[in-house]
Motif scaffolding. Structure first.
Motif, PDB file in Angstrom:
ATOM      1  N   ALA A  32     -30.927 -19.411 -21.601  1.00  0.00           N
ATOM      2  CA  ALA A  32     -31.239 -20.485 -22.537  1.00  0.00           C
ATOM      3  C   ALA A  32     -31.442 -21.790 -21.776  1.00  0.00           C
ATOM      4  CB  ALA A  32     -30.114 -20.649 -23.558  1.00  0.00           C
ATOM      5  N   SER A  62     -35.002 -19.747 -23.208  1.00  0.00           N
ATOM      6  CA  SER A  62     -35.070 -19.784 -24.666  1.00  0.00           C
ATOM      7  C   SER A  62     -34.718 -21.165 -25.193  1.00  0.00           C
ATOM      8  CB  SER A  62     -34.113 -18.750 -25.267  1.00  0.00           C
ATOM      9  OG  SER A  62     -34.510 -17.442 -24.926  1.00  0.00           O
ATOM     10  N   LYS A  65     -31.452 -19.379 -28.857  1.00  0.00           N
ATOM     11  CA  LYS A  65     -30.987 -17.991 -28.835  1.00  0.00           C
ATOM     12  C   LYS A  65     -30.361 -17.701 -30.197  1.00  0.00           C
ATOM     13  CE  LYS A  65     -30.899 -15.499 -25.873  1.00  0.00           C
ATOM     14  NZ  LYS A  65     -31.886 -14.469 -25.426  1.00  0.00           N
ATOM     15  N   SER A  99     -41.246 -18.280 -23.940  1.00  0.00           N
ATOM     16  CA  SER A  99     -39.981 -18.375 -24.663  1.00  0.00           C
ATOM     17  C   SER A  99     -40.070 -17.497 -25.903  1.00  0.00           C
ATOM     18  CB  SER A  99     -39.673 -19.833 -25.056  1.00  0.00           C
ATOM     19  OG  SER A  99     -38.323 -19.976 -25.442  1.00  0.00           O
ATOM     20  N   ASP A 100     -38.912 -17.230 -26.521  1.00  0.00           N
ATOM     21  CA  ASP A 100     -38.862 -16.379 -27.707  1.00  0.00           C
ATOM     22  C   ASP A 100     -39.129 -17.164 -28.978  1.00  0.00           C
ATOM     23  OD1 ASP A 100     -36.255 -16.472 -26.018  1.00  0.00           O
ATOM     24  OD2 ASP A 100     -36.565 -14.325 -26.245  1.00  0.00           O
ATOM     25  N   PRO A 120     -38.359 -11.161 -29.489  1.00  0.00           N
ATOM     26  CA  PRO A 120     -37.079 -10.605 -29.066  1.00  0.00           C
ATOM     27  C   PRO A 120     -36.922  -9.138 -29.478  1.00  0.00           C
ATOM     28  CG  PRO A 120     -36.791 -12.736 -30.144  1.00  0.00           C
ATOM     29  CD  PRO A 120     -38.195 -12.312 -30.393  1.00  0.00           C
TER      30      PRO A 120
END
Length: 278
Positions: A32, A62, A65, A99-100, A120
């Motif tokens: 993160a 991330s 998260k 990134s997610d 994810p």
């Protein structure tokens, strides 16, 4: 094998390619976004190492998260501040970023900054999220759920392609094997590659012990190197790796993160293995 490489537009406007016959990809960074300083440290170090070794590098972290074990767990700075930091890293260091996303409301803002959008593992079956990511035109990196067979990931690929997405990558990150344990089935790598997608091996989440510490996940960092060497020998297109200067102080996934000062030695051995197997 046919060339099903995925083009990624780098910050300088020049496309880089991931897939058969292309340089190895490394997606690496802290789990993160903890701070801009940490992000710069990891991105800068890895960018320099990968350039010397002929590896394509993408910085990952991330902004949120959303699937942490505990309500009190650190999640990151959030969408607005997180994307602002990623944008700075991208533009000032000229490194692609990933990134997610966890919700369709994040897609538009994320697509303005990210070079690759990541789905994810827990959300790999979420049709609306997959199709929204596909419609951005950006490459979509889908993590195989711990609860999903490798052949079932063809359905995720079908959803993205059905929504107009032509740039799909798949990630192996282990499968549930009893409680709080993951096991990597190396057969999943060629299975998912047979769908005409570059395949990435998640070297650090594969050694995670989900929820293994009660209020957080634990991990077995000692198995990162052997599993990664095996994946490279099996034939993959890239690696995903959580990297931190001090994993014991990381605010997320420290037990399964790779120490920054140990990454280069591992990568050197992986490049040699890949050259021997191509």
């Amino acid at each position: 094998m046919d060339d099903f490489s995925v083009p990624i537009e780098a910050p300088n406007g020049s496309p880089i390619h991931v897939g058969p016959g292309r340089p190895l990809l490394l997606i690496g960074g802290p789990c993160a976004l903890e701070s801009e300083e940490l992000a710069r440290t990891v991105a800068g170090t890895m960018q320099e190492i990968c350039a010397r070794l002929g590896i394509t590098y993408v910085f990952k972290a991330s902004f949120d998260k959303a699937n942490r074990t505990s309500l009190d767990s650190f999640r990151g700075p959030g969408l607005k501040d997180g994307l602002a930091t990623l944008a700075k890293i991208r533009e000032e260091m000229q490194v692609p970023v990933i990134s997610d996303i966890h919700d369709i409301t994040q897609v538009t803002d994320a697509a303005e900054v990210l070079d690759i959008i990541q789905i994810p593992a827990f959300l790999c079956r979420q049709t609306d999220l997959l199709t929204a990511a596909a419609q951005t035109g950006k490459p979509v990196n889908v993590k195989k759920g711990q609860f999903v067979s490798p052949w079932d990931m063809e359905n995720a690929v079908g959803k993205i392609r059905g929504a107009g997405g032509k740039k799909v990558m798949l990630v192996e990150r282990g499968a549930c094997f009893g409680y709080n344990n993951l096991v990597v089935d190396m057969r999943s790598l060629p299975v998912m590659r047979s769908f005409g997608c570059p395949v990435i091996f998640d070297a650090t989440h594969s050694v995670q012990l989900p929820g293994g510490s009660g209020g957080s996940s634990s991990g077995q960092r000692e198995f990162i190197a052997p599993l990664t060497r095996a994946a490279i020998a099996a034939g993959i297109d890239g690696l995903f790796m959580e990297i931190h200067p001090k994993p014991e102080e990381a605010l997320c996934d420290g037990p399964n993160s790779m120490p920054l000062d140990e990454v280069e030695e591992l990568l050197v051995s992986l490049v040699k293995i890949r050259e021997a197997t191509l």
